[in-house]
Design a protein around this motif. Structure first.
Motif, PDB file in Angstrom:
ATOM      1  N   LYS A 126      -3.179   7.828   6.705  1.00 18.45           N
ATOM      2  CA  LYS A 126      -3.529   9.021   7.489  1.00 18.45           C
ATOM      3  C   LYS A 126      -2.283   9.706   8.067  1.00 18.45           C
ATOM      4  CE  LYS A 126      -8.148   7.439   8.724  1.00 18.45           C
ATOM      5  NZ  LYS A 126      -9.031   8.586   8.704  1.00 18.45           N
ATOM      6  N   LYS A 127      -1.316   8.914   8.474  1.00 19.14           N
ATOM      7  CA  LYS A 127      -0.106   9.464   9.107  1.00 19.14           C
ATOM      8  C   LYS A 127       0.876  10.058   8.087  1.00 19.14           C
ATOM      9  CE  LYS A 127       3.490   7.986  12.354  1.00 19.14           C
ATOM     10  NZ  LYS A 127       4.011   6.852  13.127  1.00 19.14           N
ATOM     11  N   LYS A 128       1.044   9.392   6.946  1.00 21.41           N
ATOM     12  CA  LYS A 128       2.118   9.755   6.032  1.00 21.41           C
ATOM     13  C   LYS A 128       1.661  10.488   4.762  1.00 21.41           C
ATOM     14  CE  LYS A 128       6.104   7.462   3.849  1.00 21.41           C
ATOM     15  NZ  LYS A 128       6.781   6.164   3.663  1.00 21.41           N
ATOM     16  N   TYR A 129       0.428  10.255   4.309  1.00 23.03           N
ATOM     17  CA  TYR A 129       0.041  10.756   2.988  1.00 23.03           C
ATOM     18  C   TYR A 129      -1.186  11.669   2.964  1.00 23.03           C
ATOM     19  CZ  TYR A 129       3.281   7.255   1.210  1.00 23.03           C
ATOM     20  OH  TYR A 129       4.403   6.522   0.945  1.00 23.03           O
ATOM     21  N   GLN A 130      -2.110  11.484   3.881  1.00 24.18           N
ATOM     22  CA  GLN A 130      -3.399  12.160   3.754  1.00 24.18           C
ATOM     23  C   GLN A 130      -3.294  13.683   3.738  1.00 24.18           C
ATOM     24  OE1 GLN A 130      -6.515  11.329   6.717  1.00 24.18           O
ATOM     25  NE2 GLN A 130      -7.848  10.937   4.958  1.00 24.18           N
ATOM     26  N   ASP A 131      -2.492  14.274   4.600  1.00 23.54           N
ATOM     27  CA  ASP A 131      -2.369  15.737   4.627  1.00 23.54           C
ATOM     28  C   ASP A 131      -1.860  16.281   3.297  1.00 23.54           C
ATOM     29  OD1 ASP A 131      -3.354  15.998   7.180  1.00 23.54           O
ATOM     30  OD2 ASP A 131      -1.380  16.172   8.127  1.00 23.54           O
ATOM     31  N   LYS A 132      -0.893  15.613   2.727  1.00 25.35           N
ATOM     32  CA  LYS A 132      -0.300  16.065   1.469  1.00 25.35           C
ATOM     33  C   LYS A 132      -1.219  15.787   0.271  1.00 25.35           C
ATOM     34  CE  LYS A 132       3.679  15.365  -1.540  1.00 25.35           C
ATOM     35  NZ  LYS A 132       4.829  14.507  -1.809  1.00 25.35           N
ATOM     36  N   GLN A 133      -1.805  14.593   0.228  1.00 26.86           N
ATOM     37  CA  GLN A 133      -2.583  14.182  -0.939  1.00 26.86           C
ATOM     38  C   GLN A 133      -4.059  14.563  -0.842  1.00 26.86           C
ATOM     39  OE1 GLN A 133      -1.741   9.975  -1.347  1.00 26.86           O
ATOM     40  NE2 GLN A 133       0.371  10.345  -1.951  1.00 26.86           N
ATOM     41  N   GLN A 134      -4.527  14.873   0.358  1.00 26.85           N
ATOM     42  CA  GLN A 134      -5.927  15.270   0.572  1.00 26.85           C
ATOM     43  C   GLN A 134      -6.924  14.198   0.118  1.00 26.85           C
ATOM     44  OE1 GLN A 134      -6.824  18.340   2.200  1.00 26.85           O
ATOM     45  NE2 GLN A 134      -4.687  17.983   2.699  1.00 26.85           N
ATOM     46  N   GLY A 135      -6.555  12.937   0.277  1.00 35.42           N
ATOM     47  CA  GLY A 135      -7.428  11.848  -0.128  1.00 35.42           C
ATOM     48  C   GLY A 135      -8.186  11.245   1.042  1.00 35.42           C
TER      49      GLY A 135
ATOM     50  N   ALA B 145       0.831  -1.206   0.000  1.00 33.91           N
ATOM     51  CA  ALA B 145       0.000   0.000   0.000  1.00 33.91           C
ATOM     52  C   ALA B 145       0.864   1.255   0.000  1.00 33.91           C
ATOM     53  CB  ALA B 145      -0.940  -0.013   1.202  1.00 33.91           C
ATOM     54  N   ASP B 146       1.964   1.221   0.724  1.00 34.39           N
ATOM     55  CA  ASP B 146       2.869   2.363   0.781  1.00 34.39           C
ATOM     56  C   ASP B 146       3.374   2.706  -0.620  1.00 34.39           C
ATOM     57  OD1 ASP B 146       4.357   4.411   2.036  1.00 34.39           O
ATOM     58  OD2 ASP B 146       6.068   3.085   2.343  1.00 34.39           O
ATOM     59  N   VAL B 147       3.745   1.695  -1.393  1.00 32.56           N
ATOM     60  CA  VAL B 147       4.194   1.922  -2.773  1.00 32.56           C
ATOM     61  C   VAL B 147       3.060   2.537  -3.594  1.00 32.56           C
ATOM     62  CG1 VAL B 147       4.925   0.790  -4.909  1.00 32.56           C
ATOM     63  CG2 VAL B 147       5.940   0.104  -2.727  1.00 32.56           C
ATOM     64  N   CYS B 148       1.853   2.010  -3.442  1.00 32.85           N
ATOM     65  CA  CYS B 148       0.707   2.540  -4.192  1.00 32.85           C
ATOM     66  C   CYS B 148       0.429   3.996  -3.818  1.00 32.85           C
ATOM     67  CB  CYS B 148      -0.531   1.692  -3.937  1.00 32.85           C
ATOM     68  SG  CYS B 148      -0.432   0.024  -4.637  1.00 32.85           S
ATOM     69  N   PHE B 149       0.425   4.296  -2.517  1.00 30.29           N
ATOM     70  CA  PHE B 149       0.183   5.668  -2.082  1.00 30.29           C
ATOM     71  C   PHE B 149       1.242   6.611  -2.637  1.00 30.29           C
ATOM     72  CE2 PHE B 149      -1.674   3.757   2.066  1.00 30.29           C
ATOM     73  CZ  PHE B 149      -2.900   3.555   1.457  1.00 30.29           C
ATOM     74  N   ARG B 150       2.488   6.196  -2.574  1.00 28.34           N
ATOM     75  CA  ARG B 150       3.603   7.023  -3.030  1.00 28.34           C
ATOM     76  C   ARG B 150       3.556   7.244  -4.544  1.00 28.34           C
ATOM     77  NH1 ARG B 150       7.620   3.994  -1.331  1.00 28.34           N
ATOM     78  NH2 ARG B 150       8.014   3.053  -3.342  1.00 28.34           N
ATOM     79  N   GLU B 151       3.295   6.187  -5.289  1.00 27.79           N
ATOM     80  CA  GLU B 151       3.364   6.269  -6.753  1.00 27.79           C
ATOM     81  C   GLU B 151       2.096   6.804  -7.418  1.00 27.79           C
ATOM     82  OE1 GLU B 151       6.175   5.797  -8.456  1.00 27.79           O
ATOM     83  OE2 GLU B 151       7.149   5.432  -6.525  1.00 27.79           O
ATOM     84  N   PHE B 152       0.937   6.580  -6.801  1.00 32.63           N
ATOM     85  CA  PHE B 152      -0.326   6.951  -7.452  1.00 32.63           C
ATOM     86  C   PHE B 152      -1.141   7.978  -6.672  1.00 32.63           C
ATOM     87  CE2 PHE B 152       0.524   2.447  -8.571  1.00 32.63           C
ATOM     88  CZ  PHE B 152       0.867   2.654  -9.896  1.00 32.63           C
ATOM     89  N   GLY B 153      -0.642   8.397  -5.519  1.00 31.63           N
ATOM     90  CA  GLY B 153      -1.395   9.290  -4.658  1.00 31.63           C
ATOM     91  C   GLY B 153      -1.710  10.645  -5.260  1.00 31.63           C
ATOM     92  N   ASP B 154      -0.951  11.063  -6.247  1.00 28.00           N
ATOM     93  CA  ASP B 154      -1.243  12.339  -6.913  1.00 28.00           C
ATOM     94  C   ASP B 154      -2.423  12.210  -7.872  1.00 28.00           C
ATOM     95  OD1 ASP B 154       0.250  10.688  -8.645  1.00 28.00           O
ATOM     96  OD2 ASP B 154       1.096  12.406  -9.720  1.00 28.00           O
ATOM     97  N   ARG B 155      -2.873  10.971  -8.138  1.00 31.80           N
ATOM     98  CA  ARG B 155      -3.980  10.746  -9.070  1.00 31.80           C
ATOM     99  C   ARG B 155      -5.180  10.037  -8.453  1.00 31.80           C
ATOM    100  NH1 ARG B 155      -0.036   7.755 -12.867  1.00 31.80           N
ATOM    101  NH2 ARG B 155       1.207   7.987 -11.005  1.00 31.80           N
ATOM    102  N   VAL B 156      -5.038   9.570  -7.224  1.00 29.53           N
ATOM    103  CA  VAL B 156      -6.122   8.826  -6.582  1.00 29.53           C
ATOM    104  C   VAL B 156      -6.614   9.611  -5.372  1.00 29.53           C
ATOM    105  CG1 VAL B 156      -6.739   6.691  -5.381  1.00 29.53           C
ATOM    106  CG2 VAL B 156      -5.193   6.613  -7.349  1.00 29.53           C
ATOM    107  N   LEU B 157      -7.915   9.870  -5.338  1.00 33.24           N
ATOM    108  CA  LEU B 157      -8.498  10.619  -4.236  1.00 33.24           C
ATOM    109  C   LEU B 157      -9.109   9.689  -3.179  1.00 33.24           C
ATOM    110  CD1 LEU B 157      -9.271  13.383  -3.048  1.00 33.24           C
ATOM    111  CD2 LEU B 157     -11.389  13.251  -4.378  1.00 33.24           C
ATOM    112  N   ARG B 158      -9.705   8.591  -3.616  1.00 34.59           N
ATOM    113  CA  ARG B 158     -10.363   7.667  -2.692  1.00 34.59           C
ATOM    114  C   ARG B 158      -9.712   6.287  -2.790  1.00 34.59           C
ATOM    115  NH1 ARG B 158     -14.041  11.114  -4.575  1.00 34.59           N
ATOM    116  NH2 ARG B 158     -15.294  12.231  -3.044  1.00 34.59           N
TER     117      ARG B 158
END
Length: 184
Positions: free
Chosen positions: A84-93, A12-25
């Motif tokens: 929630k800890k590492k990506y949500q604030d930055k990606q707003q997802g 999941a960490d890889v997915c969040f890092r690589e696709f988080g700029d394009r995935v909201l939910r």
């Protein structure tokens, strides 16, 4: 952390890092309750583990579904916590889980069939939703499963409870339920 949960979280960490700029939910798992019942009870879905009366060569339908749900909930919570800890604030997802929800109706107007509807709701939806909302399994499942149902530690309960921004419900049909006490 259990090895499979750690692997799932790393994936999941890889997915969040690589696709988080394009995935909201983000959905951690789709219809997790279906693949538990299909894969560890009936044996019709991978990993095809079940026991009599179903046609499987290995597995235990009376214990493995409970262990699978427990580990799925912990894996979901670990991934949601990471997001929630590492990506949500930055990606707003948003992060959640999808479950199958059938609408159950009593076959007859008897008290027994009405109570059976509640048990069916607890097994199909409450088995996942109750821990996600309250941090523990529904009392009906605890009563019927007894020692076969793993217990959450206090820490696990706190991590599972509220580990979602949304719950996706996939609904396909309505089913009638009749009480069958020997199936408990």
């Amino acid at each position: 952390m259990h090895l499979c949960r750690r692997d799932f979280t790393a994936y999941a960490d890889v997915c969040f890092r690589e696709f988080g700029d394009r995935v909201l939910r983000w959905t951690t798992l789709n219809e997790a309750n279906v693949f538990v019942l299909g894969g560890h009870d009936l044996g019709v879905l991978p990993p095809r583990r079940c026991s009599l009366p179903f046609n499987c060569s290995k597995g235990n339908s009376s214990t493995e579904p409970y262990m699978a749900v427990h580990n799925i909930l912990l894996a979901h919570a670990a991934v949601a916590r990471l997001y929630k800890k590492k990506y949500q604030d930055k990606q707003q997802g948003f992060i959640g889980i999808n479950l199958l929800n059938n609408w159950f109706l009593p076959l007859t107007n008897t008290t027994e069939d009405k109570i059976a509807v509640q048990r069916a709701n607890d097994m199909y939806l409450g088995w996942f939703m109750h821990p996600l909302v309250y941090g523990d399994y529904p009392s009906s499942i605890k009563k019927n499963a007894g020692s076969r149902l793993p217990a959450f530690t206090n820490r696990q309960s706190k991590r599972v409870k509220g580990s979602f921004d949304f719950i996706g419900l996939n609904f396909y049909c309505t089913m009638y339920v009749k009480d069958h006490p020997s199936c408990l």
